[in-house]
Design a protein around this motif. Sequence first.
Motif, PDB file in Angstrom:
ATOM      1  N   MET A   1      -5.918  -0.626  53.713  1.00  0.00           N
ATOM      2  CA  MET A   1      -4.972  -1.145  54.664  1.00  0.00           C
ATOM      3  C   MET A   1      -4.018  -0.046  55.115  1.00  0.00           C
ATOM      4  SD  MET A   1      -4.662  -4.210  55.668  1.00  0.00           S
ATOM      5  CE  MET A   1      -6.057  -5.249  55.631  1.00  0.00           C
ATOM      6  N   SER A   2      -3.580  -0.142  56.319  1.00  0.00           N
ATOM      7  CA  SER A   2      -2.593   0.788  56.843  1.00  0.00           C
ATOM      8  C   SER A   2      -1.278   0.607  56.104  1.00  0.00           C
ATOM      9  CB  SER A   2      -2.395   0.514  58.327  1.00  0.00           C
ATOM     10  OG  SER A   2      -1.280   1.212  58.794  1.00  0.00           O
ATOM     11  N   LYS A   3      -0.542   1.693  55.972  1.00  0.00           N
ATOM     12  CA  LYS A   3       0.737   1.582  55.278  1.00  0.00           C
ATOM     13  C   LYS A   3       1.756   0.784  56.080  1.00  0.00           C
ATOM     14  CE  LYS A   3       2.479   5.955  56.975  1.00  0.00           C
ATOM     15  NZ  LYS A   3       2.883   7.282  56.659  1.00  0.00           N
ATOM     16  N   ASN A   4       1.469   0.504  57.346  1.00  0.00           N
ATOM     17  CA  ASN A   4       2.388  -0.264  58.182  1.00  0.00           C
ATOM     18  C   ASN A   4       2.254  -1.762  57.971  1.00  0.00           C
ATOM     19  OD1 ASN A   4       3.372   2.046  59.275  1.00  0.00           O
ATOM     20  ND2 ASN A   4       2.136   1.948  61.106  1.00  0.00           N
ATOM     21  N   ILE A   5       1.203  -2.198  57.305  1.00  0.00           N
ATOM     22  CA  ILE A   5       1.008  -3.621  57.057  1.00  0.00           C
ATOM     23  C   ILE A   5       1.413  -3.906  55.625  1.00  0.00           C
ATOM     24  CG2 ILE A   5      -0.707  -5.461  56.938  1.00  0.00           C
ATOM     25  CD1 ILE A   5      -2.241  -4.039  59.120  1.00  0.00           C
ATOM     26  N   PRO A   6       2.267  -4.890  55.401  1.00  0.00           N
ATOM     27  CA  PRO A   6       2.747  -5.148  54.060  1.00  0.00           C
ATOM     28  C   PRO A   6       1.625  -5.504  53.096  1.00  0.00           C
ATOM     29  CG  PRO A   6       3.448  -6.880  55.564  1.00  0.00           C
ATOM     30  CD  PRO A   6       2.774  -5.836  56.380  1.00  0.00           C
ATOM     31  N   ALA A   7       1.907  -5.302  51.813  1.00  0.00           N
ATOM     32  CA  ALA A   7       0.914  -5.535  50.769  1.00  0.00           C
ATOM     33  C   ALA A   7       0.425  -6.976  50.755  1.00  0.00           C
ATOM     34  CB  ALA A   7       1.492  -5.166  49.412  1.00  0.00           C
ATOM     35  N   SER A   8       1.255  -7.915  51.230  1.00  0.00           N
ATOM     36  CA  SER A   8       0.842  -9.308  51.229  1.00  0.00           C
ATOM     37  C   SER A   8      -0.296  -9.563  52.203  1.00  0.00           C
ATOM     38  CB  SER A   8       2.026 -10.215  51.582  1.00  0.00           C
ATOM     39  OG  SER A   8       2.451  -9.972  52.902  1.00  0.00           O
ATOM     40  N   ILE A   9      -0.460  -8.668  53.181  1.00  0.00           N
ATOM     41  CA  ILE A   9      -1.555  -8.821  54.133  1.00  0.00           C
ATOM     42  C   ILE A   9      -2.711  -7.981  53.634  1.00  0.00           C
ATOM     43  CG2 ILE A   9      -2.330  -8.416  56.489  1.00  0.00           C
ATOM     44  CD1 ILE A   9       0.513  -8.924  57.375  1.00  0.00           C
ATOM     45  N   GLY A  10      -3.769  -8.593  53.312  1.00  0.00           N
ATOM     46  CA  GLY A  10      -4.925  -7.906  52.785  1.00  0.00           C
ATOM     47  C   GLY A  10      -6.004  -8.915  52.501  1.00  0.00           C
ATOM     48  N   GLY A  12      -6.634 -13.568  52.323  1.00  0.00           N
ATOM     49  CA  GLY A  12      -6.035 -14.894  52.337  1.00  0.00           C
ATOM     50  C   GLY A  12      -5.440 -15.270  53.674  1.00  0.00           C
ATOM     51  N   GLN A  13      -4.429 -16.096  53.613  1.00  0.00           N
ATOM     52  CA  GLN A  13      -3.822 -16.673  54.808  1.00  0.00           C
ATOM     53  C   GLN A  13      -3.164 -15.626  55.706  1.00  0.00           C
ATOM     54  OE1 GLN A  13      -4.469 -19.729  55.404  1.00  0.00           O
ATOM     55  NE2 GLN A  13      -3.299 -19.966  57.270  1.00  0.00           N
ATOM     56  N   ASP A  14      -2.504 -14.615  55.128  1.00  0.00           N
ATOM     57  CA  ASP A  14      -1.798 -13.621  55.935  1.00  0.00           C
ATOM     58  C   ASP A  14      -2.742 -12.872  56.864  1.00  0.00           C
ATOM     59  OD1 ASP A  14       0.604 -14.312  54.799  1.00  0.00           O
ATOM     60  OD2 ASP A  14       0.519 -12.761  53.268  1.00  0.00           O
ATOM     61  N   ARG A  15      -3.929 -12.588  56.406  1.00  0.00           N
ATOM     62  CA  ARG A  15      -4.910 -11.884  57.233  1.00  0.00           C
ATOM     63  C   ARG A  15      -5.251 -12.706  58.480  1.00  0.00           C
ATOM     64  NH1 ARG A  15      -7.867  -7.579  56.187  1.00  0.00           N
ATOM     65  NH2 ARG A  15      -9.759  -7.234  57.352  1.00  0.00           N
ATOM     66  N   HIS A  16      -5.323 -14.023  58.331  1.00  0.00           N
ATOM     67  CA  HIS A  16      -5.621 -14.895  59.476  1.00  0.00           C
ATOM     68  C   HIS A  16      -4.485 -14.880  60.486  1.00  0.00           C
ATOM     69  CE1 HIS A  16      -9.281 -16.302  57.699  1.00  0.00           C
ATOM     70  NE2 HIS A  16      -8.643 -16.720  56.606  1.00  0.00           N
ATOM     71  N   VAL A  17      -3.256 -14.777  60.003  1.00  0.00           N
ATOM     72  CA  VAL A  17      -2.104 -14.709  60.901  1.00  0.00           C
ATOM     73  C   VAL A  17      -2.168 -13.433  61.731  1.00  0.00           C
ATOM     74  CG1 VAL A  17       0.408 -14.521  61.010  1.00  0.00           C
ATOM     75  CG2 VAL A  17      -0.649 -16.159  59.453  1.00  0.00           C
ATOM     76  N   VAL A  18      -2.487 -12.312  61.093  1.00  0.00           N
ATOM     77  CA  VAL A  18      -2.608 -11.036  61.796  1.00  0.00           C
ATOM     78  C   VAL A  18      -3.699 -11.113  62.858  1.00  0.00           C
ATOM     79  CG1 VAL A  18      -3.272  -8.614  61.512  1.00  0.00           C
ATOM     80  CG2 VAL A  18      -1.669  -9.663  59.915  1.00  0.00           C
ATOM     81  N   GLN A  19      -4.833 -11.694  62.508  1.00  0.00           N
ATOM     82  CA  GLN A  19      -5.927 -11.837  63.468  1.00  0.00           C
ATOM     83  C   GLN A  19      -5.527 -12.742  64.628  1.00  0.00           C
ATOM     84  OE1 GLN A  19      -9.171 -13.172  61.018  1.00  0.00           O
ATOM     85  NE2 GLN A  19      -9.626 -11.116  60.285  1.00  0.00           N
ATOM     86  N   MET A  20      -4.765 -13.805  64.337  1.00  0.00           N
ATOM     87  CA  MET A  20      -4.312 -14.703  65.385  1.00  0.00           C
ATOM     88  C   MET A  20      -3.372 -13.982  66.357  1.00  0.00           C
ATOM     89  SD  MET A  20      -1.860 -18.026  65.207  1.00  0.00           S
ATOM     90  CE  MET A  20      -0.495 -16.939  64.894  1.00  0.00           C
ATOM     91  N   ILE A  21      -2.459 -13.174  65.824  1.00  0.00           N
ATOM     92  CA  ILE A  21      -1.519 -12.434  66.667  1.00  0.00           C
ATOM     93  C   ILE A  21      -2.279 -11.458  67.568  1.00  0.00           C
ATOM     94  CG2 ILE A  21       0.374 -10.764  66.673  1.00  0.00           C
ATOM     95  CD1 ILE A  21       1.189 -12.039  63.926  1.00  0.00           C
TER      96      ILE A  21
END
Length: 118
Positions: A1-10, A12-21
Amino acid sequence: MSKNIPASIGGGQDRHVVQMIANASLDVIEDTVRSNPAMYLRAVDKFNEWTVSAFVTPGNMKFVLLHDAKGDDGVKGFFTELWELYIKTLMNPFHTAHTAIRSPVFDAKVRAVAKKHL
């Protein structure tokens, strides 16, 4: 993962939010392309603390990056090197056009470019 994306995104649910955005920003990117002939479109959208930047190739392939809003030169450098990696992959006679790139080598190179510029 890029250092600009928080550790919580990797995962589960957070990844889907990133894809939605990123997906939601495609309409904004299309509108921007109509009025801006540049390949690097800079920040095209914003969602909370995230900035969405885009790069559109001459073949109309869109690269979308969700990042925090620092270092425009780094984002442009990332997109430029990513485009070069993408072109090299497309020129590979063993790659089938219009298919997903599923290569661990490509993935590792993209991560290295992200680490270098972002």
